[in-house]
Design a protein around this motif. Structure first.
Motif, PDB file in Angstrom:
ATOM      1  N   GLY A   1       0.716  -1.383   0.206  1.00  0.00           N
ATOM      2  CA  GLY A   1       0.211  -0.126  -0.285  1.00  0.00           C
ATOM      3  C   GLY A   1       0.893   1.053  -0.135  1.00  0.00           C
ATOM      4  O   GLY A   1       2.298   0.965   0.551  1.00  0.00           O
ATOM      5  N   VAL A   2       0.158   2.533  -0.225  1.00  0.00           N
ATOM      6  CA  VAL A   2       0.546   3.553  -0.212  1.00  0.00           C
ATOM      7  C   VAL A   2       0.048   4.298   1.052  1.00  0.00           C
ATOM      8  O   VAL A   2      -0.895   4.314   1.066  1.00  0.00           O
ATOM      9  N   LYS A   3       0.812   4.536   1.529  1.00  0.00           N
ATOM     10  CA  LYS A   3      -0.192   5.469   3.035  1.00  0.00           C
ATOM     11  C   LYS A   3       0.030   6.767   2.331  1.00  0.00           C
ATOM     12  O   LYS A   3       0.793   7.588   2.414  1.00  0.00           O
ATOM     13  N   LEU A   4      -1.337   7.556   2.958  1.00  0.00           N
ATOM     14  CA  LEU A   4      -1.686   8.983   2.193  1.00  0.00           C
ATOM     15  C   LEU A   4      -2.118   9.489   4.225  1.00  0.00           C
ATOM     16  O   LEU A   4      -3.051   8.963   4.515  1.00  0.00           O
ATOM     17  N   ASP A   5      -1.387   9.937   4.102  1.00  0.00           N
ATOM     18  CA  ASP A   5      -1.463  11.434   6.083  1.00  0.00           C
ATOM     19  C   ASP A   5      -1.676  12.014   5.586  1.00  0.00           C
ATOM     20  O   ASP A   5      -1.046  13.332   5.512  1.00  0.00           O
ATOM     21  N   PRO A   6      -3.309  13.011   5.267  1.00  0.00           N
ATOM     22  CA  PRO A   6      -3.989  14.451   4.865  1.00  0.00           C
ATOM     23  C   PRO A   6      -3.495  15.166   6.438  1.00  0.00           C
ATOM     24  O   PRO A   6      -3.073  14.507   7.122  1.00  0.00           O
ATOM     25  N   GLY A   7      -3.018  16.154   6.441  1.00  0.00           N
ATOM     26  CA  GLY A   7      -2.399  17.081   7.633  1.00  0.00           C
ATOM     27  C   GLY A   7      -3.188  18.294   6.850  1.00  0.00           C
ATOM     28  O   GLY A   7      -3.323  18.636   5.466  1.00  0.00           O
ATOM     29  N   PRO A   8      -3.089  19.413   7.538  1.00  0.00           N
ATOM     30  CA  PRO A   8      -2.754  20.929   7.804  1.00  0.00           C
ATOM     31  C   PRO A   8      -2.655  21.928   6.087  1.00  0.00           C
ATOM     32  O   PRO A   8      -3.295  22.490   5.681  1.00  0.00           O
ATOM     33  N   ASP A   9      -1.593  21.354   5.889  1.00  0.00           N
ATOM     34  CA  ASP A   9      -0.392  22.148   4.854  1.00  0.00           C
ATOM     35  C   ASP A   9      -0.734  20.959   3.757  1.00  0.00           C
ATOM     36  O   ASP A   9       0.343  20.725   2.692  1.00  0.00           O
ATOM     37  N   GLY A  10      -1.637  19.680   4.156  1.00  0.00           N
ATOM     38  CA  GLY A  10      -1.406  19.092   2.354  1.00  0.00           C
ATOM     39  C   GLY A  10      -1.457  17.833   2.591  1.00  0.00           C
ATOM     40  O   GLY A  10      -2.388  16.748   3.640  1.00  0.00           O
ATOM     41  N   LEU A  11      -0.417  16.666   1.663  1.00  0.00           N
ATOM     42  CA  LEU A  11      -0.598  15.154   2.062  1.00  0.00           C
ATOM     43  C   LEU A  11       0.777  14.349   1.718  1.00  0.00           C
ATOM     44  O   LEU A  11       1.819  14.857   0.884  1.00  0.00           O
ATOM     45  N   THR A  12       1.062  13.791   3.037  1.00  0.00           N
ATOM     46  CA  THR A  12       1.543  12.833   3.453  1.00  0.00           C
ATOM     47  C   THR A  12       1.752  11.803   2.610  1.00  0.00           C
ATOM     48  O   THR A  12       0.842  11.153   2.667  1.00  0.00           O
ATOM     49  N   LEU A  13       3.217  11.140   1.521  1.00  0.00           N
ATOM     50  CA  LEU A  13       2.688   9.694   0.697  1.00  0.00           C
ATOM     51  C   LEU A  13       3.589   9.057   1.865  1.00  0.00           C
ATOM     52  O   LEU A  13       4.571   9.230   1.702  1.00  0.00           O
ATOM     53  N   ALA A  14       3.483   7.734   1.308  1.00  0.00           N
ATOM     54  CA  ALA A  14       4.907   7.168   2.392  1.00  0.00           C
ATOM     55  C   ALA A  14       4.135   5.616   2.003  1.00  0.00           C
ATOM     56  O   ALA A  14       3.323   4.722   1.814  1.00  0.00           O
ATOM     57  N   THR A  15       5.797   4.587   1.103  1.00  0.00           N
ATOM     58  CA  THR A  15       5.587   3.068   1.469  1.00  0.00           C
ATOM     59  C   THR A  15       7.391   2.356   2.180  1.00  0.00           C
ATOM     60  O   THR A  15       8.029   3.225   1.737  1.00  0.00           O
ATOM     61  N   THR A  16       6.759   1.385   1.488  1.00  0.00           N
ATOM     62  CA  THR A  16       7.830   0.339   2.235  1.00  0.00           C
ATOM     63  C   THR A  16       8.008  -0.626   2.586  1.00  0.00           C
ATOM     64  O   THR A  16       7.135  -1.304   1.673  1.00  0.00           O
ATOM     65  N   ASP A  17       9.432  -1.797   1.974  1.00  0.00           N
ATOM     66  CA  ASP A  17       9.298  -3.136   1.771  1.00  0.00           C
ATOM     67  C   ASP A  17      10.284  -3.529   2.859  1.00  0.00           C
ATOM     68  O   ASP A  17      10.043  -4.669   2.438  1.00  0.00           O
TER      69      ASP A  17
END
Length: 405
Positions: free
Chosen positions: A178-194
């Motif tokens: 998956g790609v983690k979508l972390d919304p916040g007040p200043d935008g969207l953070t995207l994260a992945t890991t294997d």
């Protein structure tokens, strides 16, 4: 030059819609993301053609993903047909054989509903019957969930492609796909890991603050990348809804809307692995370092040591990358690349998986790249600039080291 004669329709049924072949073929390709070639339920091999008398909706659904493409002004009369996706796609190719690409793309496609049990497709004067699937067996498609955020499509797609390099594919660990979508007040953070690397990016976005989910959203990584490549409007609408055991996320722009189930798993707490300071930093020419690591990887391949790491050595305002061979590593010599090094009193050597470090370097776009180092057994963080290590909006790529023998 081949010419196409516009002949009168050869069927007597009512026309449901008419569209250019290129437009319909593109819609079928996009909808194909949600059509299985070997579905467990036969009707899921179908594509739903739904007309309101003005626009045509081309839809596909596989219980995990629903894709809808709107063809504006294509409808002639209201109606619904469920046709075999593969058959219609192949017929659109077969019925323009012998035409130039330009003529084929511009050819008009007319689909007619003869009655409740039969339909035909006409292209370039030729009409053939279409296989219909039972509409009553087709499941209801999920609707687009409430808006969570709006983001620039180009920026979102670009940042997503960068972080997807670290997306996992282990079927036994679905959360890593998956790609983690972390919304916040200043935008969207995207994260992945294997498990062996972590990539984190940030996209400025207008976020509906009252709708931010406490745990973020875990969307299917590769699918999100494919969807973003199909969107062509300037802004992407990101929707989210969680009702009971069902949680969905949507991406929509222009004529395309995709609703997908989230991954029902807990994503690793990636932020606790990202350092906020480093013992040493190395600012090097990205292209030169990438070229040297690529050569080292090629040597490992040629020697049959593809599982061995590349040794990254930092010393005396320089950095080198060399292959770790099964024997004779001490006789390997590689050119030293000039680098701006801080925090190093004695040589520091770190082992890195060749493919992973190449992926990491290729995901950056600047002339230089900064490596943040701790110790030979500690992860290496890559950023665009030395300040990127403490900037939550900077793109960051973390690599786990490989123990050197």
């Amino acid at each position: 030059m081949t010419t196409v004669a516009e002949t009168a329709p050869t069927t007597t049924g009512a026309a449901l819609f008419t569209a250019s072949r290129a437009e319909l073929a593109a819609a079928l390709t996009t909808v194909g993301m949600a059509v299985s070639p070997r579905p467990a339920v036969p009707v899921l091999a179908g594509v739903l053609l739904e007309s309101d008398g003005t626009d045509l909706m081309v839809r596909g659904y596989d219980f995990e993903t629903a894709v809808s493409v709107r063809l504006e002004g294509a409808a002639v009369a209201p109606g619904r047909l469920l046709v075999n996706h593969a058959e219609l796609s192949k017929l659109l190719k077969a019925l323009v054989k012998g035409l130039s690409k330009r003529e084929a793309d511009r050819a008009r496609v007319r689909v007619r509903a003869d009655d409740a049990a039969s339909a035909t497709v006409e292209v370039a004067g030729t009409t053939v019957p279409l296989e219909l699937l039972p509409l009553e067996d087709y499941p209801d498609l999920p609707s687009e969930p409430p808006l969570l955020a709006r983001a620039d499509r180009t920026h979102l797609a670009g940042e997503c492609q960068r972080v997807l390099r670290a997306c996992g594919s282990d079927d036994t660990l679905p959360m890593l796909a998956g790609v983690k979508l972390d919304p916040g007040p200043d935008g969207l953070t995207l994260a992945t890991t294997d498990r062996y690397r972590i990539a984190v990016g940030h996209v400025g976005a207008h976020v509906e603050a009252e709708r931010i989910p406490a745990e973020g959203v875990l969307a299917p990584g590769r699918l999100v990348g494919r969807v973003l490549a199909k969107l062509d409007a300037d802004q992407v609408r990101i929707g989210h809804a969680a009702e009971g055991l069902t949680e969905v996320v949507s991406l929509a722009a222009g004529a395309v809307t995709v609703v997908m189930r989230t991954i029902p798993a807990e994503f690793p707490a990636y932020s606790r692995f990202l350092p906020h300071s480093a013992a040493a930093t190395v600012v090097a020419d990205r292209a030169a370092l990438l070229a040297q690591i690529t050569r080292a990887a090629a040597v490992l391949e040629a020697k049959g040591h593809r599982a061995n790491p590349v040794m990254l050595t930092v010393a005396d305002a320089a950095v080198t990358a060399a292959p770790q061979l099964a024997e004779g590593t001490d006789r390997v010599r590689t050119p030293a690349l000039e680098a701006d090094v801080t925090g190093i009193d004695e040589p520091l050597c770190v082992g890195l998986a060749p493919r992973f470090v190449v992926d990491a370097l290729e995901s950056f776009t600047g002339r230089t790249v900064t490596l943040h180092l701790q110790a030979p057994t500690k992860p290496v963080l890559l950023t665009d600039t030395p300040e990127g290590i403490s900037d939550p909006t900077a793109f960051r790529h973390l690599l786990m080291p490989v123990r050197l023998s």
